[in-house]
Design a protein around this motif. Structure first.
Motif, short mmCIF file in Angstrom:
data_model
loop_
_atom_site.label_atom_id
_atom_site.label_comp_id
_atom_site.label_asym_id
_atom_site.label_seq_id
_atom_site.Cartn_x
_atom_site.Cartn_y
_atom_site.Cartn_z
N MET A 1 0.74 -1.29 0.08
CA MET A 1 0.00 -0.10 -0.12
C MET A 1 0.90 1.08 -0.11
O MET A 1 1.71 1.35 0.91
CB MET A 1 -1.09 0.14 1.19
N ARG A 2 0.76 2.18 -0.94
CA ARG A 2 1.48 3.34 -1.13
C ARG A 2 0.94 4.47 0.02
O ARG A 2 -0.21 4.41 0.32
CB ARG A 2 1.53 3.87 -2.40
N PRO A 3 1.86 5.25 0.54
CA PRO A 3 1.34 6.14 1.56
C PRO A 3 -0.04 7.19 0.69
O PRO A 3 0.21 7.52 -0.40
CB PRO A 3 2.52 7.17 1.66
N GLU A 4 -0.98 7.40 1.44
CA GLU A 4 -1.97 8.21 0.87
C GLU A 4 -1.94 9.68 1.17
O GLU A 4 -2.36 10.30 0.18
CB GLU A 4 -3.35 7.49 1.60
N SER A 5 -1.22 10.07 1.93
CA SER A 5 -0.96 11.34 2.34
C SER A 5 -0.05 11.94 1.15
O SER A 5 0.91 11.36 0.86
CB SER A 5 -0.41 11.76 3.50
N THR A 6 -0.35 13.20 0.67
CA THR A 6 0.62 13.95 -0.45
C THR A 6 1.68 14.22 0.24
O THR A 6 2.83 14.59 -0.66
CB THR A 6 -0.48 15.02 -0.91
N SER A 7 1.79 14.28 1.54
CA SER A 7 3.16 14.73 2.25
C SER A 7 4.21 13.74 2.28
O SER A 7 5.42 13.98 2.42
CB SER A 7 2.87 15.43 3.55
N VAL A 8 3.78 12.45 2.09
CA VAL A 8 4.80 11.35 2.27
C VAL A 8 4.64 10.62 0.90
O VAL A 8 3.88 10.67 0.05
CB VAL A 8 3.99 10.21 3.02
N THR A 9 6.11 10.27 0.44
CA THR A 9 6.34 9.77 -0.85
C THR A 9 6.95 8.37 -0.58
O THR A 9 7.80 8.21 0.05
CB THR A 9 7.51 10.77 -1.15
N TYR A 10 6.49 7.48 -1.28
CA TYR A 10 7.17 6.20 -1.48
C TYR A 10 8.54 6.16 -2.22
O TYR A 10 8.53 6.83 -3.20
CB TYR A 10 5.79 5.39 -2.32
N ARG A 11 9.30 5.62 -1.72
CA ARG A 11 10.45 5.52 -2.03
C ARG A 11 11.18 4.19 -2.57
O ARG A 11 11.98 3.76 -1.80
CB ARG A 11 11.57 6.21 -1.18
N PRO A 12 10.75 3.61 -3.73
CA PRO A 12 11.43 2.36 -4.29
C PRO A 12 12.80 2.36 -4.57
O PRO A 12 13.60 1.28 -4.18
CB PRO A 12 10.45 2.08 -5.53
N ASP A 13 13.37 3.56 -4.64
CA ASP A 13 14.72 3.75 -5.03
C ASP A 13 15.52 3.24 -3.58
O ASP A 13 16.60 2.79 -3.83
CB ASP A 13 15.16 4.91 -5.37
N LEU A 14 14.99 3.97 -2.61
CA LEU A 14 15.60 3.40 -1.66
C LEU A 14 15.61 2.10 -0.83
O LEU A 14 16.37 1.55 -0.17
CB LEU A 14 15.35 4.43 -0.23
N SER A 15 14.29 1.56 -1.12
CA SER A 15 14.18 -0.10 -1.04
C SER A 15 15.13 -0.72 -1.54
O SER A 15 15.33 -1.74 -1.21
CB SER A 15 12.50 -0.35 -1.32
N VAL A 16 15.28 -0.43 -2.99
CA VAL A 16 16.51 -1.12 -3.72
C VAL A 16 17.68 -0.86 -2.98
O VAL A 16 18.53 -1.96 -2.85
CB VAL A 16 16.27 -0.69 -5.10
N LEU A 17 17.97 0.11 -2.76
CA LEU A 17 19.32 0.41 -2.09
C LEU A 17 19.43 -0.44 -0.75
O LEU A 17 20.53 -1.23 -0.47
CB LEU A 17 19.69 1.71 -1.89
N SER A 18 18.43 -0.28 -0.22
CA SER A 18 18.41 -1.04 1.20
C SER A 18 18.44 -2.68 0.90
O SER A 18 19.42 -3.18 1.60
CB SER A 18 17.19 -0.99 1.90
N LYS A 19 17.90 -3.13 0.01
CA LYS A 19 18.05 -4.64 -0.18
C LYS A 19 19.39 -4.87 -0.83
O LYS A 19 20.02 -6.20 -0.41
CB LYS A 19 16.99 -5.14 -1.21
N GLU A 20 20.04 -4.16 -1.63
CA GLU A 20 21.36 -4.45 -1.95
C GLU A 20 22.35 -4.38 -0.77
O GLU A 20 23.16 -5.24 -0.60
CB GLU A 20 21.73 -3.05 -2.86
N PHE A 21 22.22 -3.41 0.02
CA PHE A 21 22.84 -3.34 1.25
C PHE A 21 22.79 -4.51 2.06
O PHE A 21 23.73 -5.21 2.77
CB PHE A 21 22.59 -2.01 2.20
N GLU A 22 21.44 -5.29 2.38
CA GLU A 22 21.27 -6.13 3.22
C GLU A 22 21.80 -7.44 2.73
O GLU A 22 22.34 -8.22 3.23
CB GLU A 22 19.69 -6.30 3.44
N ASP A 23 21.84 -7.52 1.36
CA ASP A 23 22.32 -8.78 0.66
C ASP A 23 23.71 -8.88 0.63
O ASP A 23 24.23 -9.92 0.72
CB ASP A 23 21.81 -8.85 -0.86
N GLN A 24 24.49 -7.76 0.44
CA GLN A 24 25.89 -7.65 0.20
C GLN A 24 26.59 -7.23 1.48
O GLN A 24 27.68 -8.03 1.64
CB GLN A 24 26.11 -6.58 -1.05
N LYS A 25 26.15 -6.45 2.36
CA LYS A 25 26.92 -6.01 3.51
C LYS A 25 26.49 -6.60 4.77
O LYS A 25 27.23 -7.02 5.73
CB LYS A 25 26.96 -4.61 3.67
#
Length: 320
Positions: free
Chosen positions: A1-25
């Motif tokens: 579920m994406r955030p409904e508030s216009t003040s909150v932005t869904y950040r798939p770019d950071l999710s990808v970065l986080s997953k890479e960090f989790e898998d590699q580091k």
């Protein structure tokens, strides 16, 4: 579920970065994702099957069907547990002045995403460790304490545990996972028994240098999960005191499902991920706080970790 508030932005770019960090580091430090594999659920709370010992040990019938008679039937009987997902999350505020001051040195958002990911994994590791340590499993003692390197027989002790698991639920060697704290692994590799075996199974490799996958191959099991993460257990403002998350002196031989396995696949522990609120793991969002001149990075997950099998059915705990 994406955030409904216009003040909150869904950040798939950071999710990808986080997953890479989790898998590699972070993969070498945290084992919770394997010790309690994720199962996606459509509801925030619900029930799950608890497999009982009788399903694996009681034979239905050894006789043939009588003429005109019915085939023997299995009575579908298992216990029921409940999960109740909770919203876990961590935020990191990034001050405008700080970002601008250091922008030529590093990307503040990427750095914050890594820190938040590490803290989220640390918190999850603590929860999963507590799940196992508080599981009420029988504490089977090693034949000889493993610190007695000359006479300890850790491989024999583990073989006993594998055979017990096999008797309890029918798992073969190749389906067994070993959760072992880093200090216990070090003691195991220092014993004469392991050193003698490694001469023939891993020639040219010093026992102390054996990797987890090599130890698994020597034991003939599915995997070895080395629990090596630690944390500062003191309150803020006190001298640092590092503690191991998985307590030294106890190992767990267990049956663990693989990623993508359904709930019917036996597993010692599971993590329910409510996809209605956490469609991915992890979910990253950001929002603006103008009154403090900060951009806030948030990582969250809606999960519940639970034990799935009856006590000692899918787990053989041993004190070393």
């Amino acid at each position: 579920m994406r955030p409904e508030s216009t003040s909150v932005t869904y950040r798939p770019d950071l999710s990808v970065l986080s997953k890479e960090f989790e898998d590699q580091k972070a993969a070498g430090r945290f084992i919770a994702n394997r010790a309690a594999p994720i199962i996606e659920v459509a509801e925030a709370s619900g029930g799950y099957p608890i497999f009982n010992r009788e399903s694996f040990k009681k034979p239905v019938s050894s006789g043939a069907r009588a003429s005109g008679g019915a085939y023997p039937r299995i009575i579908g009987d298992f216990g029921k547990g409940t999960y109740d997902c909770e919203d876990y999350g961590i935020e990191y505020p990034l001050d405008d002045r700080m970002k601008n001051k250091y922008k030529t040195l590093f990307d503040a958002e990427r750095a914050a995403a890594r820190i938040v990911t590490y803290q989220t994994l640390l918190a999850r590791e603590i929860r999963v460790s507590a799940l196992f340590s508080g599981g009420g499993f029988t504490a089977n003692a090693a034949t000889t304490v493993w610190s007695t390197s000359a006479s300890a027989v850790p491989f024999s002790d583990i073989e006993t545990g594998i055979n017990t698991l096999s008797d309890n639920c029918g798992v073969g060697k190749g389906g067994v996972s070993l959760i072992i704290p880093r200090a216990d692994l070090r003691e195991m590799l220092s014993t004469t028994q392991v050193g003698d075996k490694s001469k023939y199974t891993m020639p040219g490799v010093q026992p102390a240098m054996l990797e987890a996958a090599q130890v698994a191959a020597m034991l003939g099991i599915k995997e070895v999960l080395v629990a090596g993460s630690s944390y500062d257990s003191t309150e803020e403002g006190y001298a640092e005191s590092m503690s191991q998350i998985w307590a030294t002196g106890t190992i767990y031989l267990c049956v663990l499902a693989d990623e993508g396995d359904t709930i019917e696949e036996p597993s010692a522990a599971r993590t329910a991920l409510w996809t209605g609120d956490s469609p991915t793991l992890p979910v990253f969002e950001s929002y603006r706080e103008e009154h403090t001149r900060t951009d806030v990075i948030r990582e969250r997950m809606d999960v519940d970790e639970f034990l799935q099998g009856a006590t000692d059915l899918f787990v053989y705990a041993m004190t070393t």
